[in-house]
Design an enzyme around this catalytic site. Structure first.
Site, PDB file in Angstrom:
ATOM      1  CG  ASN A  10      94.187  18.224  42.517  1.00 43.99           C
ATOM      2  OD1 ASN A  10      94.591  17.889  41.403  1.00 43.99           O
ATOM      3  ND2 ASN A  10      92.891  18.306  42.816  1.00 43.99           N
ATOM      4  CE  LYS A  12      91.644  21.855  41.906  1.00 44.66           C
ATOM      5  NZ  LYS A  12      90.303  22.185  42.335  1.00 44.66           N
ATOM      6  CG  HIS A  94      88.959  16.281  43.542  1.00 45.10           C
ATOM      7  ND1 HIS A  94      88.086  17.229  43.054  1.00 45.10           N
ATOM      8  CD2 HIS A  94      89.907  16.959  44.232  1.00 45.10           C
ATOM      9  CE1 HIS A  94      88.508  18.429  43.432  1.00 45.10           C
ATOM     10  NE2 HIS A  94      89.604  18.293  44.149  1.00 45.10           N
ATOM     11  CD  GLU A  96      87.702  20.187  40.868  1.00 43.14           C
ATOM     12  OE1 GLU A  96      88.685  19.702  40.277  1.00 43.14           O
ATOM     13  OE2 GLU A  96      87.797  21.186  41.613  1.00 43.14           O
ATOM     14  CD  GLU A 166      89.951  18.191  48.623  1.00 47.84           C
ATOM     15  OE1 GLU A 166      90.944  18.912  48.663  1.00 47.84           O
ATOM     16  OE2 GLU A 166      89.460  17.775  47.563  1.00 47.84           O
ATOM     17  N   GLY A 172      88.420  25.859  45.825  1.00 47.66           N
ATOM     18  CA  GLY A 172      88.576  26.901  44.820  1.00 47.66           C
ATOM     19  C   GLY A 172      87.796  28.173  45.109  1.00 47.66           C
ATOM     20  CB  SER A 208      90.121  27.908  50.096  1.00 47.54           C
ATOM     21  OG  SER A 208      89.278  27.964  48.958  1.00 47.54           O
TER      22      SER A 208
HETATM   23  C1  PEP Z   1      91.336  20.601  45.552  1.00 46.18           C
HETATM   24  O1  PEP Z   1      91.078  20.734  44.359  1.00 46.18           O
HETATM   25  O2  PEP Z   1      91.489  19.490  46.035  1.00 46.18           O
HETATM   26  C2  PEP Z   1      91.441  21.808  46.365  1.00 46.18           C
HETATM   27  C3  PEP Z   1      91.527  21.670  47.650  1.00 46.18           C
HETATM   28  O3  PEP Z   1      91.461  23.004  45.685  1.00 46.18           O
HETATM   29  P1  PEP Z   1      91.756  24.454  46.316  1.00 46.18           P
HETATM   30  O4  PEP Z   1      92.940  24.314  47.237  1.00 46.18           O
HETATM   31  O5  PEP Z   1      92.042  25.315  45.141  1.00 46.18           O
HETATM   32  O6  PEP Z   1      90.535  24.853  47.071  1.00 46.18           O
END
Ligand code: PEP
Length: 247
Positions: A10, A12, A94, A96, A166, A172, A208
């Site tokens: 992803n 972003k 997601h 976000e 998630e 993040g 992460s």
């Molecule tokens: C994500 O944005 O779906 C995500 C898992 O981000 P990160 O791997 O940076 O935690």
């Protein structure tokens, strides 16, 4: 043969034409035939992804989609439009999108249906916030989020879903969820899907994931792949995650 773990990047709100070109080239050069990879890029770069990746085994997709097929919805992008650019998947729900743009469970469910209707894979994100986790509400939150999608999905759509657990607090943060927590939530999601008559769904973990923790996370029962944010922008690391998936 055991299906390869599905590793989805992803990107972003990152990248530009020059950086993307380098990333696509490195991905193609480093991807092995046995990898199952996809990258979800910003809308304006879907054509670039299509041009760079078609003919390879790497899929590409979007990070969001409109729930509507067409109409007076300024700024929206429909699933049919994504399909026009060869997308194989789109992320929906997601955290976000849920927290910053007010997408609720019902909207996420409609988006998942819109994606599946045009033959693409909806990657449905579920996960609890830190507050919800601290209140002991993780199971309740993720099952509610998945239930909304299952309730709205056609019988065909239910079988096309990919579900990504998630935990919002892990995204993040540099701090992935503990293996036993991932195991527990994935088992719960698997049970919920089975009870809805849906088998064989790929369950991804996201939050992460890095080259250093990928092998341990991807080795957990019922973890069929990973949704990778930050680390997917570093192609070497992203490919190392894919390698760990087959270790
Ligand atoms: C994500 O944005 O779906 C995500 C898992 O981000 P990160 O791997 O940076 O935690």
């Amino acid at each position: 043969m055991v299906a390869a773990k599905y590793i989805v990047g992803n990107w972003k709100l990152h990248g530009n034409e020059r950086e993307n070109a380098a990333r696509f080239a490195a991905l193609k050069a480093g991807c092995r035939p046995s990898d199952a990879l996809a990258v979800c890029v910003p809308f304006p770069y879907l054509a670039q992804a299509q041009q760079a990746l078609q003919g390879s085994t790497i899929g590409w997709g979007a990070q969001n989609v409109s729930e509507h097929a067409k109409g007076a919805f300024t700024g929206e992008v429909s699933a049919t439009m994504l399909a026009d650019f060869g997308c194989s998947c789109a992320i929906v729900g997601h955290s976000e999108r849920r927290s910053l743009y007010g997408e609720d469970d019902a909207a996420v469910a409609r988006k998942a249906q819109a994606v599946a209707t045009v033959g693409m894979t909806p990657i449905v994100c579920v996960g609890e916030t830190l507050t919800e986790r601290e209140r002991g509400e993780t199971a309740q939150v993720v099952t509610r989020q998945l239930a909304a999608v299952l309730a709205h999905a056609s019988p065909e759509t239910k079988h096309k879903l990919v579900v990504a657990y998630e935990p919002v607090w892990a995204i993040g943060s540099g701090q992935a969820a503990l293996e036993e927590d991932v195991r527990e939530v994935h088992a719960l999601l698997r049970k919920q899907l089975n009870q809805a008559g849906v088998t064989g769904t790929r369950l991804l973990y996201g939050g992460s994931v890095k080259a250093g923790n990928a092998a341990a996370l991807l080795n957990i029962t019922d973890v069929d792949g990973a949704l990778v944010g930050g680390a997917s922008l570093n192609v070497e690391e992203f490919l190392a995650i894919a390698q760990a998936a087959q270790a």
